[in-house]
Every structure is written in C-alpha cells, then in structure tokens.
Design an enzyme around this catalytic site. Structure first.
Site, mmCIF file in Angstrom:
data_model
loop_
_atom_site.group_PDB
_atom_site.id
_atom_site.type_symbol
_atom_site.label_atom_id
_atom_site.label_comp_id
_atom_site.label_asym_id
_atom_site.label_seq_id
_atom_site.Cartn_x
_atom_site.Cartn_y
_atom_site.Cartn_z
ATOM 1 N N HIS A 93 1.654 -3.614 9.407
ATOM 2 C CA HIS A 93 3.081 -3.486 9.104
ATOM 3 C C HIS A 93 3.857 -2.888 10.264
ATOM 4 C CE1 HIS A 93 2.922 -4.368 4.783
ATOM 5 N NE2 HIS A 93 1.745 -3.759 4.787
ATOM 6 N N HIS B 217 0.839 -1.207 0.000
ATOM 7 C CA HIS B 217 0.000 0.000 0.000
ATOM 8 C C HIS B 217 0.873 1.255 0.000
ATOM 9 C CE1 HIS B 217 -3.361 -2.663 0.915
ATOM 10 N NE2 HIS B 217 -4.180 -1.634 0.792
#
Ligand SMILES: CC(C)=CCC/C(C)=C/CC/C(C)=C/COP(=O)(O)O
Length: 297
Positions: A261, A219
């Site tokens: 993440h 992303h």
C-alpha cells in the site's frame, strides 16, 4: 521534486503505474505518474498557451491538460488581455473564478506525489532483494495476523466455545463487525479503484477480486476496528492494552513496508477502521435480538 502529472487512466495503466484522483477528465478519474518514470511524450502546447502558462510549471501542465474547447476559450480571452495591457499577463475573470479548484487540485496532486514517493522509499520489504528484504517473512507474519480469515475463524471458534451469554454476545458482534468491515472496504475499493503500488508483489493469500485495489488498506481498517473492539470489550491489563494498540500500528506500517500500500491507503484505512467501530456500537446486536437469531435460552 517534480509535480505529478494528471494523465488519462489508459495511458498510465499501460505504463503500469498507479494513483488516484478526483479529476475532471472524461472518465472522471486521474492517475498519477511515478516520480521515477519518464512521462510519455505529449504534443507541445501551442505558443499562445505557453505564454499564458507563465513560469510556473505546475500551472503550465494543468493548463495543457484542459479540454480543447476550454483552451480555445482561454486562448481568445488571453489574447485580448495581453494585447490590452501591452504584453503584461492579466488573467481573465473566467480563470480567476477557477482559481480555487485549481489550488485544491494542485494541493491534492502534491499530496499524492509525496505519498507515492514516500511509499516507494518505505517499501523496504517489498521483495527479498530489497534493503530490508530479510524482514519480509516477519512482515508477512504480521500480515497474516491482520488477515480477515484468521479473525473470522477465531471469532467463530470463540463464539462456539463461549458458555456465557455475554461472551456469545461479544463474539457474535465481533463476527458482525468483521463482515461489515469486509463489505465496507470492498465497496470503497471498488469505487475508488486505486491500483496497488508498482513495487508490490501480489503474493497475498486468500484475496477477493477487489483486493487488487489498494485504497483503503483492509488490514489497516480491520486492525484499527478490532483493536478498538478488543480494548472496549476485553478486560486487559495495561501492558496488553498497549500491545493491542502497537499491533494495530505495526499491521498498518507493515502494509507500506511490504509495498502492498501507499501511506495514504493505510492512514485512511486506520481512520476508517477507527470510525467503523462507532458503527458497530450503533448496530450492536443486543441479547434480545440474539435470542431470536441464534435461539439462546
Ligand atoms: C468467509 C469469507 C468469505 C472470508 C473472506 C476473507 C478474506 C478473503 C478477506 C480478504 C482479506 C484481505 C486479503 C484484504 C486485503 O487487505 P489489504 O490491506 O491488502 O487491503
């Protein structure tokens, strides 16, 4: 703050904790312990090793993780050096030559330890019961805005709808950029194979198998690359340009808040996406090439 302990991949995996490192283990890969978990019991180092380790716990742990043959060699030279100096610790020349790589690996381990700690603290939307759990639906909306599928569908739709050659050229190149991003991120993820944070809930829609890995954030690469692409090829008013940049930053931040993440995955992802745009410019499909490819008049 405790220093991370490089352990063999197998043992860390079994405890469900993840990390990455270059490492010099037999598999060439280290994983790092979560700071909040108790490290697994390991055999105590022999007394001569403790003597060489001195009072620095990080060095002690690094020494303890050495291969048995190196430990034996180190032990022999250590005994010689301590006996000749009347007990004072004097490192053999061999160890001095390895000082720099050790410093680098300790620095890397420390960075990764800070990364794990910070990422865990920032994962405030990782689940509904977390401190900012009520913001999770909003963060998931941000996640969708940076997902590959809406971007691919949007670019394909705009290409189809565009009635100017210039518009079609830009949209086709955006499509090419999105595919390139998926491929490059997939390759890096497959090579690095860093696991997602332990607090991540894997409830993302439409993922590839490599998306079980977290380095780098796809992303974040997409957000940075698309933001640069839009700023370079769309004529936007100043407030909109700021909004585009803000969106990229928020997409990156949301990855950590959602617990998807670690901070370094996102930081590297943003940097990688930024650089990917340079590659897109270099590979830019010109109108002449487009005529051959899609049969434009
Ligand atoms: C046409 C086609 C094969 C589209 C695939 C699009 C797709 C499934 C992209 C994956 C996007 C994704 C979930 C990336 C993971 O992002 P992270 O930020 O979690 O690394």
């Amino acid at each position: 703050m405790p220093s991370p302990k490089p352990v063999r991949a197998g043992s860390a995996r079994s405890s469900g904790v993840s990390g990455v490192g270059g490492g010099s283990g037999s598999s060439g890969r280290y994983e790092f312990m979560s700071l909040t978990r108790t490290p697994p019991l390991s055999p105590s180092p022999p007394p001569h090793l403790l003597q060489r380790q001195g009072s620095d716990p990080t060095t002690a742990r690094l020494r303890a993780s050495e291969s048995p043959s190196r430990r034996r060699r180190g032990s022999a030279s250590s005994n010689a050096s301590t006996s000749s100096t009347g007990g004072a610790l004097q490192l053999p020349e061999e160890d001095c030559m390895h000082l720099n790589p050790s410093i680098i690996s300790v620095a890397l381990s420390s960075l990764l330890a800070v990364d794990l700690w910070l990422s865990k603290r920032l994962g405030v939307c990782a689940y509904e019961e977390a401190s900012w759990g009520s913001a999770r639906p909003l963060m998931k909306l941000v996640e969708v805005s940076g997902h590959g599928i809406p971007w691919l569908i949007g670019a394909a739709y705009c290409l189809y709808k565009s009635d100017s050659a210039a518009g079609q050229e830009v949209m086709l190149n955006l499509l090419m950029a999105l595919v390139l991003d998926l491929v490059l991120v997939g390759i890096v993820k497959a090579v690095v194979r860093r696991r997602r944070p332990a607090h991540n809930r894997m409830d993302m829609f439409a993922t590839f198998s490599v998306d079980r890995y977290s380095f780098p954030s796809g992303h974040a690469t997409r957000a940075a690359m698309c933001a640069r692409f839009l700023l370079a090829h769309l004529v936007l008013a100043a407030p909109l340009r700021v909004l585009v940049m803000l969106w990229a930053v928020i997409v990156g931040l949301s990855r950590v808040l959602l617990g998807r993440h670690n901070v370094t995955d996102v930081a590297f992802g943003l940097l990688m996406g930024y650089c990917q745009y340079n590659l897109v410019e270099a590979l830019w499909l010109s109108p002449a090439m487009l005529q051959n490819m899609v049969g434009l008049e």
